[in-house]
Write a protein that holds these residues in place. Structure first.
Motif, short mmCIF file in Angstrom:
data_model
loop_
_atom_site.label_atom_id
_atom_site.label_comp_id
_atom_site.label_asym_id
_atom_site.label_seq_id
_atom_site.Cartn_x
_atom_site.Cartn_y
_atom_site.Cartn_z
N ARG A 1 -4.23 0.12 17.38
CA ARG A 1 -3.86 0.76 16.10
C ARG A 1 -4.92 0.50 15.03
O ARG A 1 -5.28 1.40 14.27
N VAL A 2 -5.42 -0.72 14.99
CA VAL A 2 -6.48 -1.05 14.02
C VAL A 2 -7.73 -0.26 14.34
O VAL A 2 -8.36 0.33 13.45
N ARG A 3 -8.11 -0.19 15.61
CA ARG A 3 -9.31 0.57 15.98
C ARG A 3 -9.13 2.06 15.70
O ARG A 3 -10.07 2.75 15.34
N ARG A 4 -7.89 2.56 15.84
CA ARG A 4 -7.63 3.97 15.52
C ARG A 4 -7.82 4.22 14.02
O ARG A 4 -8.38 5.23 13.61
N LEU A 5 -7.33 3.29 13.21
CA LEU A 5 -7.54 3.41 11.76
C LEU A 5 -9.03 3.33 11.44
O LEU A 5 -9.52 4.05 10.56
N HIS A 6 -9.76 2.47 12.14
CA HIS A 6 -11.21 2.38 11.93
C HIS A 6 -11.89 3.70 12.23
O HIS A 6 -12.86 4.08 11.57
N ASP A 7 -11.40 4.41 13.25
CA ASP A 7 -12.01 5.69 13.59
C ASP A 7 -11.85 6.71 12.48
O ASP A 7 -12.69 7.59 12.31
N THR A 8 -10.79 6.59 11.69
CA THR A 8 -10.59 7.48 10.55
C THR A 8 -11.19 6.89 9.27
O THR A 8 -10.88 7.35 8.17
N ASN A 9 -12.01 5.85 9.43
CA ASN A 9 -12.72 5.18 8.33
C ASN A 9 -11.77 4.49 7.36
O ASN A 9 -11.97 4.46 6.16
N ARG A 10 -10.71 3.91 7.92
CA ARG A 10 -9.75 3.14 7.12
C ARG A 10 -9.68 1.72 7.65
O ARG A 10 -9.83 1.48 8.84
N SER A 11 -9.39 0.81 6.77
CA SER A 11 -9.24 -0.59 7.16
C SER A 11 -7.97 -0.79 7.97
O SER A 11 -6.99 -0.06 7.81
N GLY A 12 -7.97 -1.80 8.81
CA GLY A 12 -6.79 -2.14 9.59
C GLY A 12 -5.63 -2.60 8.73
O GLY A 12 -4.47 -2.60 9.17
N TRP A 13 -5.92 -3.00 7.52
CA TRP A 13 -4.87 -3.43 6.59
C TRP A 13 -3.91 -2.29 6.26
O TRP A 13 -2.80 -2.53 5.77
N TRP A 14 -4.29 -1.05 6.54
CA TRP A 14 -3.39 0.08 6.32
C TRP A 14 -2.14 -0.02 7.18
O TRP A 14 -1.13 0.63 6.89
N LEU A 15 -2.17 -0.83 8.23
CA LEU A 15 -0.97 -1.02 9.04
C LEU A 15 0.19 -1.56 8.22
O LEU A 15 1.36 -1.34 8.56
N LEU A 16 -0.13 -2.28 7.16
CA LEU A 16 0.92 -2.87 6.31
C LEU A 16 1.75 -1.81 5.58
O LEU A 16 2.83 -2.12 5.09
N ILE A 17 1.26 -0.57 5.54
CA ILE A 17 2.03 0.48 4.88
C ILE A 17 3.33 0.75 5.65
O ILE A 17 4.28 1.32 5.11
N ALA A 18 3.39 0.31 6.90
CA ALA A 18 4.60 0.48 7.70
C ALA A 18 5.77 -0.30 7.12
O ALA A 18 6.93 -0.04 7.47
N ILE A 19 5.50 -1.21 6.22
CA ILE A 19 6.57 -1.97 5.55
C ILE A 19 7.44 -1.04 4.71
O ILE A 19 8.64 -1.27 4.56
#
Length: 120
Positions: A69-87
């Motif tokens: 998931r982090v690497r997928r976000l990296h592919d869209t040029n976003r930080s892995g910290w975007w995973l926290l939006i799932a909160i």
């Protein structure tokens, strides 16, 4: 199945980028295996007072699923910290789904080379 095994081989690799194909194949096979193990736990093992195969599988694949998931976000040029939006209920999941469906950045970005060009 190759993409699923590829993600497992890169167990805790949070750097780099993951193509949509890598992410979605891993996710599809992971959901299928999870459903089979849950069904197996419920139907066959609950009568014996033991149900834990799904739990063992979940723990074993927790780190690779976060990594892809982090690497997928990296592919869209976003930080892995975007995973926290799932909160954020409902909205966070929709945002992550849109990010996961979005095409990756063409060419090199701050997280590495374009994975489509590396495979092709």
């Amino acid at each position: 199945m190759d993409w699923y095994l590829y993600v497992l081989k890169h167990y805790a690799q949070f750097n780099g980028r993951a193509r949509r194909k890598e992410f979605w194949w891993f996710t599809a096979i992971d959901l299928l295996l999870s459903a089979i193990l849950m069904l197996f736990d419920f139907v066959l093992l609950s009568s014996f007072g033991f149900s834990g195969l799904y739990g063992v599988y979940w723990i074993a694949t927790l780190l690779p699923s976060f990594a892809v998931r982090v690497r997928r976000l990296h592919d869209t040029n976003r930080s892995g910290w975007w995973l926290l939006i799932a909160i954020i209920p409902f909205i966070g999941a929709i945002v992550l789904l849109v990010f996961a469906c979005s095409d990756g950045t063409y060419g090199k970005n701050r997280f590495g080379e374009d994975p489509k060009k590396l495979v092709s």
